[in-house]
Design a protein around this motif. Structure first.
Motif, short mmCIF file in Angstrom:
data_model
loop_
_atom_site.label_atom_id
_atom_site.label_comp_id
_atom_site.label_asym_id
_atom_site.label_seq_id
_atom_site.Cartn_x
_atom_site.Cartn_y
_atom_site.Cartn_z
N SER A 8 0.88 -1.17 0.00
CA SER A 8 0.00 0.00 0.00
C SER A 8 0.91 1.22 0.00
O SER A 8 1.77 1.35 0.87
CB SER A 8 -0.89 -0.01 1.24
N SER A 9 0.75 2.11 -0.97
CA SER A 9 1.68 3.24 -1.08
C SER A 9 0.95 4.57 -1.13
O SER A 9 -0.20 4.66 -1.54
CB SER A 9 2.57 3.08 -2.32
N ILE A 10 1.66 5.60 -0.69
CA ILE A 10 1.21 6.99 -0.75
C ILE A 10 2.36 7.78 -1.36
O ILE A 10 3.51 7.61 -0.96
CB ILE A 10 0.89 7.53 0.65
N LEU A 11 2.06 8.63 -2.31
CA LEU A 11 3.10 9.42 -2.96
C LEU A 11 3.10 10.84 -2.41
O LEU A 11 2.06 11.47 -2.27
CB LEU A 11 2.90 9.46 -4.47
N GLU A 12 4.29 11.34 -2.13
CA GLU A 12 4.45 12.74 -1.73
C GLU A 12 5.23 13.46 -2.83
O GLU A 12 6.22 12.94 -3.35
CB GLU A 12 5.20 12.86 -0.41
N GLY A 13 4.78 14.65 -3.16
CA GLY A 13 5.45 15.41 -4.23
C GLY A 13 4.68 15.24 -5.52
O GLY A 13 3.84 16.07 -5.85
N ALA A 14 5.00 14.18 -6.24
CA ALA A 14 4.31 13.83 -7.50
C ALA A 14 4.13 15.05 -8.39
O ALA A 14 3.06 15.27 -8.95
CB ALA A 14 2.96 13.18 -7.20
N GLU A 15 5.21 15.82 -8.56
CA GLU A 15 5.12 17.05 -9.36
C GLU A 15 4.69 16.77 -10.80
O GLU A 15 4.05 17.61 -11.42
CB GLU A 15 6.46 17.79 -9.33
N GLU A 16 5.06 15.62 -11.33
CA GLU A 16 4.63 15.25 -12.69
C GLU A 16 3.47 14.25 -12.65
O GLU A 16 3.20 13.55 -13.62
CB GLU A 16 5.81 14.67 -13.48
N GLY A 17 2.75 14.22 -11.53
CA GLY A 17 1.65 13.29 -11.38
C GLY A 17 0.57 13.46 -12.43
O GLY A 17 -0.06 12.50 -12.86
N TRP A 18 0.35 14.70 -12.87
CA TRP A 18 -0.70 14.96 -13.86
C TRP A 18 -0.47 14.21 -15.16
O TRP A 18 -1.40 13.90 -15.90
CB TRP A 18 -0.80 16.46 -14.12
N LEU A 19 0.80 13.87 -15.44
CA LEU A 19 1.13 13.13 -16.66
C LEU A 19 0.70 11.66 -16.58
O LEU A 19 0.53 11.01 -17.61
CB LEU A 19 2.63 13.21 -16.94
N VAL A 20 0.56 11.15 -15.36
CA VAL A 20 0.20 9.74 -15.17
C VAL A 20 -1.05 9.63 -14.29
O VAL A 20 -1.21 8.66 -13.54
CB VAL A 20 1.37 8.94 -14.57
N ALA A 21 -1.91 10.63 -14.37
CA ALA A 21 -3.09 10.69 -13.50
C ALA A 21 -3.97 9.46 -13.63
O ALA A 21 -4.45 8.90 -12.63
CB ALA A 21 -3.90 11.95 -13.80
N ALA A 22 -4.18 8.99 -14.86
CA ALA A 22 -5.05 7.83 -15.08
C ALA A 22 -4.45 6.58 -14.42
O ALA A 22 -5.19 5.76 -13.86
CB ALA A 22 -5.25 7.60 -16.57
N GLU A 23 -3.13 6.44 -14.48
CA GLU A 23 -2.48 5.28 -13.88
C GLU A 23 -2.57 5.32 -12.36
O GLU A 23 -2.78 4.30 -11.70
CB GLU A 23 -1.01 5.22 -14.33
N LEU A 24 -2.42 6.51 -11.79
CA LEU A 24 -2.55 6.66 -10.34
C LEU A 24 -3.97 6.34 -9.88
O LEU A 24 -4.18 5.67 -8.86
CB LEU A 24 -2.18 8.09 -9.93
N ALA A 25 -4.95 6.82 -10.65
CA ALA A 25 -6.34 6.55 -10.31
C ALA A 25 -6.65 5.06 -10.39
O ALA A 25 -7.32 4.51 -9.51
CB ALA A 25 -7.26 7.35 -11.24
N ALA A 26 -6.15 4.41 -11.42
CA ALA A 26 -6.40 2.97 -11.60
C ALA A 26 -5.78 2.16 -10.47
O ALA A 26 -6.34 1.15 -10.03
CB ALA A 26 -5.86 2.51 -12.94
N ALA A 27 -4.62 2.62 -9.99
CA ALA A 27 -3.93 1.91 -8.91
C ALA A 27 -4.47 2.29 -7.54
O ALA A 27 -4.06 1.70 -6.54
CB ALA A 27 -2.43 2.20 -8.98
N LYS A 28 -5.35 3.30 -7.49
CA LYS A 28 -5.92 3.79 -6.23
C LYS A 28 -4.82 4.24 -5.26
O LYS A 28 -4.88 3.95 -4.05
CB LYS A 28 -6.82 2.74 -5.59
N VAL A 29 -3.84 4.94 -5.81
CA VAL A 29 -2.73 5.44 -4.99
C VAL A 29 -2.95 6.94 -4.75
O VAL A 29 -3.02 7.72 -5.70
CB VAL A 29 -1.38 5.22 -5.69
#
Length: 209
Positions: free
Chosen positions: A57-78
């Motif tokens: 189970s993971s939580i990301l801090e920062g993720a400045e370029e998270g918007w580029l992989v938003a769909a992947e983060l949503a799918a992984a529920k992270v």
């Protein structure tokens, strides 16, 4: 898994101390989340891959370029904890940083919490950062929840705190205006149900001089 061998120095060489290894046990067992400070889209994908393979189970801090992989983060529920003012490419890993990071992530279905400064004297910056996110497209209610309920939910304490509901623990602040507006100030503070005086050395000096 084999502490006796570790204590005898018979285990494989490790770069971390016993205390650090013991802290990782609940993470490996899935009882505690792994907080990862990560910035670039490629590194975010690597963290998602690691979490998937190791069932973490993971939580990301920062993720400045998270918007580029938003769909992947949503799918992984992270979930992610971001600084909405992070807009300068201060390193190679943050070349794609963007002021509407929070908006894009939230719209994709990612749980977004907004942090203040890592300097504990400036944790109050979280509400200003939430206001910055609103100014860059994040809807108001998700922005308010990003510094209250979503934060509690990410850390698994949303049944006890994070929103004003019967049975929950809450500190209450009454503001002079919009709490996400930098010029608003507290007019009343209740901590554990007890009203606290709104005076300080600064207000006493102002009144005196």
């Amino acid at each position: 898994a084999n502490r006796a061998a570790y204590d005898k120095g018979e285990g494989r060489g490790l770069m971390v101390s016993r205390r650090e290894l013991e802290a990782l046990v609940p993470v490996v067992q899935g009882r505690s989340p792994l907080l990862v400070r990560v910035s670039s889209a490629n590194d975010i994908r690597q963290v998602l891959k690691l979490a998937r393979e190791e069932k973490l189970s993971s939580i990301l801090e920062g993720a400045e370029e998270g918007w580029l992989v938003a769909a992947e983060l949503a799918a992984a529920k992270v979930p992610v904890i971001i600084d909405s003012q992070a807009a300068l490419p201060s390193s190679f890993e943050t070349l794609g940083t963007h002021l509407d990071n929070a908006r894009v992530l939230q719209a994709a279905g990612v749980s977004v919490a907004i942090m203040g400064s890592r300097d504990y004297n400036n944790l109050r910056q979280s509400r200003m950062n939430a206001g910055t996110a609103v100014d860059n497209g994040l809807p108001y209610q998700p922005a308010l929840q990003a510094i209250t309920l979503v934060t509690a939910r990410i850390w698994g304490v949303d049944q006890e705190t994070g929103s004003l509901e019967a049975g929950k623990a809450a500190d209450v602040v009454i503001w002079s205006g919009d709490p996400l507006e930098g010029q608003s100030y507290p007019t009343a503070v209740f901590i554990a149900g007890v009203a606290h005086p709104m005076t300080s050395r600064s207000t006493e000096l102002a009144a005196r001089y």
